[in-house]
Write a protein that holds these residues in place. Structure first.
Motif: not given
Length: 284
Positions: A40-45, A163-166, A222-235
């Protein structure tokens, strides 16, 4: 038979694998690695642990096709619509500036289903939790090392991660389901992300929830909470002239692609995958 490694099981990588398979059939072995536990990458479900809760898209929420791309990428949209992966988004999106000729689409099974469709079509050998740390030239091939140890050799490598990961690599390369409750996605601003980038998620989550409570005071617990950190987000700034790919080395072939080499949306990834396919066909 040429052996090709595609690093990154996001949209660009999955589509590149699919196109390469359709063009070269059995003449190539396609391997896809991703450091995550799923595609998925940045299209993760994300699927919540509580079955009473809906799945939720953590990155992209919908797909917008401009009039020009609706025509030039018609075959891709037609394929996804006919297979049920995409559906027209008929409801209004608050705050979205509508432009004449644009078409909006949603994914009934989540944005991740779009990536999984192309991966399935590719017939690639797919491996998760394969974190690439280095690429080393070995004659006419690439030796690709993994964080967990071990390495494998490939005739060509396609890098689609941010790119930062490359640049950190070592070596020779500088919908709600009936009966389920709704899910709510909160996206923070770019300045907020920059300010809190190096903080632990457990420290940032209360700040976000506190602000959410101010905006929506009647929101139930909320029943559950998920905090997602995008270190590399939209270009924010792509490669000048948006070439779609960058060929780092001709022999053995090393190609970089993704939205950083085009523009950061669905059609940008399509353009990058098509550009990389052209290079791969010429070389292989």
């Amino acid at each position: 038979m040429s052996r090709v490694l595609i690093v990154g099981a996001g949209l660009t990588g999955s589509l590149c694998a699919c196109l390469l398979r359709r063009e070269m059939q059995s003449k190539v072995q396609i391997v896809v690695w991703d450091k995550a536990r799923g595609a998925g990458g940045r299209m993760t479900t994300s699927r919540p642990p509580d079955p009473s809760c809906s799945s939720v898209d953590l990155g992209a929420q919908y797909v917008t096709a401009t009039a020009a791309y609706s025509q030039s990428h018609h075959s891709f949209y037609s394929e996804l619509l006919s297979s049920g992966v995409l559906q027209p988004l008929d409801s209004l999106i608050e705050g979205l500036r509508q432009k004449d000729g644009n078409k909006d689409f949603m994914t009934p099974l989540g944005m991740g289903s779009l990536v999984k469709h192309f991966l399935s079509e590719s017939g690639a050998d797919l491996f998760f939790e394969h974190h690439v740390t280095g690429l080393f030239r070995r004659g006419a091939s690439w030796e690709v090392q993994r964080k967990a140890g071990g390495s494998e050799t490939f005739d060509a490598v396609v890098l689609t991660m941010p790119v930062p990961q490359i640049l950190q690599l070592q070596g020779d390369v500088g919908q709600n389901v009936p009966g389920r409750g709704p899910s709510l996605v909160v996206h923070t601003s770019v300045p907020f992300g920059v300010e809190h980038l190096e903080k632990e998620k457990d420290d940032v989550q209360p700040i976000i929830l506190q602000e959410l409570q101010k905006l929506l005071p009647d929101l139930p617990e909320p029943t559950s909470v998920k905090c997602q950190k995008w270190r590399y987000s939209q270009v924010l700034t792509s490669v000048p002239d948006c070439p779609g790919q960058m060929t780092v080395l001709d022999r053995p072939l090393l190609v970089c692609g993704g939205d950083a080499f085009s523009h950061s949306n669905f059609d940008g990834c399509v353009e990058s995958a098509l550009s990389m396919l052209s290079v791969l066909k010429s070389s292989l």
